[in-house]
Design an enzyme around this catalytic site. Structure first.
Site, PDB file in Angstrom:
ATOM      1  N   ASP A  66       0.869  -1.175   0.000  1.00 22.18           N
ATOM      2  CA  ASP A  66       0.000   0.000   0.000  1.00 22.18           C
ATOM      3  C   ASP A  66       0.913   1.234   0.000  1.00 22.18           C
ATOM      4  O   ASP A  66       2.117   1.130   0.283  1.00 22.18           O
ATOM      5  CB  ASP A  66      -0.906  -0.019   1.228  1.00 22.18           C
ATOM      6  CG  ASP A  66      -1.816   1.195   1.302  1.00 22.18           C
ATOM      7  OD1 ASP A  66      -2.347   1.599   0.247  1.00 22.18           O
ATOM      8  OD2 ASP A  66      -1.997   1.742   2.404  1.00 22.18           O
ATOM      9  N   ASP A  80       0.003   5.033   1.163  1.00 21.11           N
ATOM     10  CA  ASP A  80      -0.111   5.997   2.258  1.00 21.11           C
ATOM     11  C   ASP A  80      -0.044   5.280   3.610  1.00 21.11           C
ATOM     12  O   ASP A  80      -0.860   4.411   3.907  1.00 21.11           O
ATOM     13  CB  ASP A  80      -1.429   6.766   2.147  1.00 21.11           C
ATOM     14  CG  ASP A  80      -1.545   7.497   0.813  1.00 21.11           C
ATOM     15  OD1 ASP A  80      -0.603   8.226   0.469  1.00 21.11           O
ATOM     16  OD2 ASP A  80      -2.562   7.321   0.118  1.00 21.11           O
ATOM     17  N   ARG A  86     -11.554   7.390  -2.853  1.00 20.20           N
ATOM     18  CA  ARG A  86     -12.069   8.557  -2.146  1.00 20.20           C
ATOM     19  C   ARG A  86     -13.587   8.708  -2.222  1.00 20.20           C
ATOM     20  O   ARG A  86     -14.202   9.166  -1.262  1.00 20.20           O
ATOM     21  CB  ARG A  86     -11.372   9.827  -2.600  1.00 20.20           C
ATOM     22  CG  ARG A  86     -11.611  10.285  -4.022  1.00 20.20           C
ATOM     23  CD  ARG A  86     -10.962  11.650  -4.224  1.00 20.20           C
ATOM     24  NE  ARG A  86     -11.120  12.156  -5.564  1.00 20.20           N
ATOM     25  CZ  ARG A  86     -10.223  12.008  -6.529  1.00 20.20           C
ATOM     26  NH1 ARG A  86      -9.127  11.327  -6.301  1.00 20.20           N
ATOM     27  NH2 ARG A  86     -10.427  12.528  -7.720  1.00 20.20           N
ATOM     28  N   SER A 105      -5.332   5.599  -3.905  1.00 16.44           N
ATOM     29  CA  SER A 105      -5.042   7.001  -4.197  1.00 16.44           C
ATOM     30  C   SER A 105      -4.880   7.247  -5.691  1.00 16.44           C
ATOM     31  O   SER A 105      -4.232   6.463  -6.396  1.00 16.44           O
ATOM     32  CB  SER A 105      -3.768   7.432  -3.470  1.00 16.44           C
ATOM     33  OG  SER A 105      -3.378   8.723  -3.867  1.00 16.44           O
TER      34      SER A 105
END
Length: 251
Positions: free
Chosen positions: A20, A22, A73, A148
């Site tokens: 991953d 972040d 998001r 992201s």
């Protein structure tokens, strides 16, 4: 905490490692959390004022972790709003940031993140960088798998854009209509692009939704990073092994 045999990512057992972004490679999870809070608090304050209701702010300790962390998001925006009983029109992925739709709010948050990345920059975790170098020396295939859409910019800012053979990010999710984490789709397509079997692949995540995705995809080893002091929570949701930092896995 010293590395033991139980903490070895052995080339005999595994062919690839999926990271991953972040909170795993770069110290950007806190950046995202702060931008989510700024965006949601501004929206919730405005909503409360118009309705004559009490303002209840977005909580970084619970709301971010439970509803937003690790997800695409728009899914994060939708899930958090749902937790407050708020239903907004879905809108379109290209909705302007000022539009009050799920997509508009998601894009508002994304604009905030892009500004911070441009103004402040991005730092990778030293332990992760050392672990990546070790994996490359030992012949592992490696990929970055993130929800992201800022992945390329973040890796470039961290000077890590040449380290990964495969990148599956939010743009891939959108283009190929993949289900986001906790569904395993993003990790599974990364393994396929690397030409490896899930059972011979390691997933590294710091988010609940991410370790769930690794477990749901039946990957050989799911490693959780407990940067929030939530080791037991990560184990409960599917992590086989939990560390505080990937430097613990470096010989």
């Amino acid at each position: 905490m010293r590395q033991s045999d139980s903490k070895r990512v052995s080339r005999d057992q595994y062919d690839a490692v999926l990271f991953d972004l972040d909170g795993v490679i770069t110290d950007t999870a806190s950046l995202h959390a702060t931008c989510w809070k700024q965006m949601f608090d501004e929206y919730l304050q405005k909503r409360a004022r118009h309705r004559g209701e009490a303002f209840r702010p977005f909580d970084l300790a619970t709301d971010y972790r439970l509803y937003v962390d690790g997800k695409p998001r728009f899914d994060g925006a939708r899930d958090f709003l749902g937790s407050r009983g708020i239903q907004l029109p879905e809108g379109n992925p290209d909705d302007p940031a000022e539009v009050e739709t799920v997509c508009g709010l998601g894009n508002r948050k994304n604009d905030l993140v892009n500004h911070v990345i441009a103004d402040v920059g991005v730092e990778p975790y030293d332990g992760t960088v050392r672990f990546i170098h070790q994996l490359r020396r030992n012949g592992f295939k490696i990929a970055v798998v993130t929800s992201s859409q800022n992945c390329t910019a973040v890796l470039k800012a961290a000077k890590l854009d040449d380290f990964f053979e495969v990148q599956v990010d939010g743009n891939t999710i959108h283009a190929q209509r993949l289900a986001g984490k906790p569904a395993p789709d993003t990790f599974l397509i990364a393994a396929k692009l690397l030409g490896v079997e899930p059972i011979r692949t390691v997933v590294i995540e710091d988010a609940i939704s991410g370790v769930q995705a690794g477990a749901n995809g039946r990957f050989g080893l799911v490693i959780g990073i407990a940067r929030k002091g939530n080791a037991e929570e990560l184990k409960h949701h599917g992590a086989h092994l939990v560390v505080d930092d990937l430097g613990e896995l470096v010989d």
